[in-house]
Design an enzyme around this catalytic site. Structure first.
Site, mmCIF file in Angstrom:
data_model
loop_
_atom_site.group_PDB
_atom_site.id
_atom_site.type_symbol
_atom_site.label_atom_id
_atom_site.label_comp_id
_atom_site.label_asym_id
_atom_site.label_seq_id
_atom_site.Cartn_x
_atom_site.Cartn_y
_atom_site.Cartn_z
ATOM 1 N N CYS A 103 0.862 -1.155 0.118
ATOM 2 C CA CYS A 103 0.019 0.080 -0.061
ATOM 3 C C CYS A 103 0.859 1.120 -0.029
ATOM 4 O O CYS A 103 0.526 2.205 -0.548
ATOM 5 C CB CYS A 103 -0.988 -0.030 1.102
ATOM 6 S SG CYS A 103 -0.379 -0.149 2.672
ATOM 7 N N HIS A 111 -1.788 2.012 6.865
ATOM 8 C CA HIS A 111 -2.375 2.156 5.706
ATOM 9 C C HIS A 111 -2.084 3.380 5.132
ATOM 10 O O HIS A 111 -1.715 4.636 5.907
ATOM 11 C CB HIS A 111 -3.575 1.919 5.662
ATOM 12 C CG HIS A 111 -4.019 1.548 4.374
ATOM 13 N ND1 HIS A 111 -3.558 0.701 3.442
ATOM 14 C CD2 HIS A 111 -5.329 2.206 3.605
ATOM 15 C CE1 HIS A 111 -4.253 0.751 2.230
ATOM 16 N NE2 HIS A 111 -5.274 1.392 2.430
ATOM 17 N N ASP A 134 -8.494 5.003 -3.001
ATOM 18 C CA ASP A 134 -7.544 3.970 -2.429
ATOM 19 C C ASP A 134 -7.110 3.268 -3.809
ATOM 20 O O ASP A 134 -7.891 2.427 -4.263
ATOM 21 C CB ASP A 134 -8.232 3.213 -1.460
ATOM 22 C CG ASP A 134 -7.235 2.099 -0.754
ATOM 23 O OD1 ASP A 134 -6.347 1.506 -1.418
ATOM 24 O OD2 ASP A 134 -7.270 1.749 0.265
#
Length: 626
Positions: free
Chosen positions: A268, A295, A312
């Site tokens: 990520c 994250h 995202d």
């Protein structure tokens, strides 16, 4: 299994709904959707006996059998004098954004009381670690400044199939009937296509394959970074041993987005880092968002929505800020957005449990958080002109108000969000981010679907089939003619959408003279595709654009689908004649117009639900007509 029967009153009608409690509340909402056409996200369900709002399975179990269903949109429309109290509008949002319902006075009072108690408790549990908080934020400033480098931006732009994404963006708008979008609408649609493309082009790494034989590897800890790796910010290097040949493979965790444009791999951190560069490369105001519970994602300012939008890249999900708390089950504490012009505490955008989040914000006091972020932001803006500073400060104030308003919103209560999709399953479970392993249809938006072109295309084949009969073509020869048309459509689809031109190529079965003979029967189909035929001095026939290239881009996939159906059905005709035309050689099972649940290319289940609910509505109308 427990079955219950509810009497649901909506407007002047009462519906009997049989409900299996094993199915879950979301299925119950879709049962109501099929009966009333009110999408789940717009339903307000109230128990008539106690005025209790029903928002989950436990509420449904606690109420009596008598329910009332209200459309949130209709309810707000009936109360214009209270709109300022119950909704929040956006600037220049067009059809992209809706009003926000806020909680009742009692709910608000309870929330404020809980927040006050959490702040009081925080004074005793929060550490005096202002420096530690600053150390977690400040290093990311230099990272986001890399996004402003023209060399890095150009390297990113060169890897993007620009024509392809522009076409998809314009087609997505055209599917909603918007063939003349504004620049703002185009930019918004392109950003979403950039997100979807990035998801397909970047690779997630659980454990890298062996550099030698390509087989699976097992983690062996960390190693020292090489100078060539440090050059691109890889201070951490993970080592993996091959399960087959025992060779050690290095996995440098690069921080320079220029290198990530080349490697296109990572987790990520790499995904968000690289994607934010892409957003800046195409001129979007962008932020790298750091979640202290491990994250990272991106925010972009959408002129269409008049606000910051969550994206995202690892999940290919956008504008769902509650994804992490509600879908993944994350226990958030600090969510900090970092941009070239400052740092922002945006935690309130990503939670509806602020009092619980406050209890976990234990690094330092809230006043210290504000002080650190204000100080860093002033440093970032020290070279800004007074005009730019004024614009930024106004935007900051609007965002602060929006964040406070979001906390009081109840719009997203019925929305079911998925657990984490990226990463190895066991890794996601270990991080307690697994949630539901599939995407929920209620996380799809409801949009208008405009596809009148479908009817025009399907009807256009009638003249072609009649010409086949008139000229006494056999079914097999007709199939060959359709295959020539299909090959032309395929060639057109492969070309840039603004420069489409392809030849009608005869084959060994269908010669040039027959193609010329049949050409007039193709005219209606070509018109439906915004195409025209041209013949050069050598007699070669070609097909090219005749109008709006977006109309053609929208229609070509439908024509290809119809040709496949027609070729398949005509191939099964033993004796093709005028009588054959009374049978449906084309299955007219396409949905034309209406409202559907859809989300571009990323949530096919949502599209299926949309089609099913439209189908239910059509069947219901037919029953009423009979």
């Amino acid at each position: 299994m427990v079955a219950r029967t509810f009497l649901v009153r909506h407007d002047d009608s009462t519906f009997t709904v049989d409900y299996d409690t094993d199915d879950g509340f979301e299925v119950f909402q879709f049962q109501l959707f099929s009966l009333t056409s009110i999408p789940p996200d717009e339903q307000k369900i109230v128990g008539e006996d106690n005025d209790r709002i029903v928002s989950d399975d436990s509420d449904l179990a606690a109420v009596s059998e008598k329910l009332q269903l209200v459309s949130i949109t209709s309810e707000e429309a009936r109360k214009p004098e209270k709109q300022e109290e119950t909704t929040s509008s956006t600037t220049g949002a067009g059809n992209f954004d809706a009003g926000t319902s806020v909680m009742s006075d009692e709910e608000l009072a309870r929330m404020l009381q809980a927040e006050e108690e959490a702040l009081l408790l925080q004074q005793y549990v929060a550490g005096d670690n202002r420096a530690h908080f600053e150390e977690k934020v400040r290093p990311h400033i230099s990272k986001v400044l890399l996004y402003e480098d023209p060399v890095r931006q150009e390297a990113a732009r060169k890897t993007v199939p620009l024509d392809n994404l522009e076409e998809k963006a314009l087609v997505s708008l055209a599917k909603e009937g918007n063939f003349k979008p504004s620049k703002v609408e185009e930019d918004h649609a392109f950003l979403l296509q950039l997100l979807f493309w990035f998801k397909r082009s970047f690779s997630w790494v659980n454990a890298p394959p062996c550099d030698g034989c390509g087989n699976e590897t097992t983690a062996q800890g960390r190693g020292d970074a090489l100078p060539s790796e440090i050059q691109y910010g890889a201070t951490i290097v993970e080592l993996y041993r091959c399960n087959s040949c025992s060779r050690v493979t290095r996995f440098p965790r690069y921080n320079d987005p220029l290198k990530l444009v080349e490697t296109r791999t990572g987790r990520c951190g790499e995904w968000a880092n690289c994607f934010t560069l892409y957003c800046r490369a195409f001129g979007y105001e962008s932020r790298l968002v750091l979640d202290f519970t491990d994250h990272v994602w991106t925010e972009c300012y959408s002129e269409a929505l008049g606000r910051w939008m969550h994206l995202d890249p690892g999940e290919a999900i956008y504008d769902r800020p509650l994804l992490y708390e509600k879908g993944w089950g994350k226990k958030l504490n600090y969510v900090i957005a970092i941009a070239k012009d400052g740092v922002y505490d945006v935690t309130k955008r990503y939670t509806r449990k602020w009092n619980e989040v406050l209890s976990r914000r234990a690094i330092t006091t809230e006043s210290s958080v504000v002080s650190v972020l204000t100080s860093i932001t002033k440093e970032c803006r020290r070279n800004c002109t007074s005009q730019v500073l004024s614009i930024l400060e106004e935007r900051d104030n609007i965002e602060r108000e929006a964040l406070e308003r979001d906390l009081r919103s109840t719009d997203d209560a019925p929305i079911s969000l998925p657990g984490r999709q990226s990463g190895d399953k066991q890794w996601r479970i270990a991080r307690s981010e697994f949630g539901t392993d599939s995407l929920s249809s209620s996380s799809c938006t409801v949009r208008i679907c405009s596809d009148e072109h479908v009817t025009k295309i399907y009807n256009a084949f009638s003249s072609i089939l009649h010409k086949f009969v008139e000229d006494s073509l056999t079914a097999s020869k007709g199939v060959e003619v359709l295959k020539i048309l299909r090959a032309t459509v395929v060639d057109l689809k492969k070309l840039p959408y603004k420069k489409r031109r392809a030849s009608l190529k005869p084959n060994s079965v269908v010669g040039t003279s027959l193609v010329h003979q049949l050409l007039p029967s193709f005219k209606e189909l070509l018109n439906a595709l915004s195409l025209k035929s041209e013949r050069d001095s050598n007699g070669i026939l070609s097909v090219c654009l005749a109008g709006d290239p977006v109309q053609t881009a929208l229609a070509l996939p439908v024509a290809l689908h119809a040709l496949d159906e027609l070729i398949s059905d005509l191939s099964k005709c033993d004796n093709f004649s005028k009588g054959s035309l009374s049978f449906p050689l084309l299955r007219l099972n396409r949905i034309c117009s209406g409202a559907v649940l859809a989300s571009g290319e990323e949530l096919p289940f949502g599209i299926v639900v949309g089609l099913c609910t439209n189908y239910q509505r059509i069947c219901r109308n037919l029953l009423h007509m009979s």
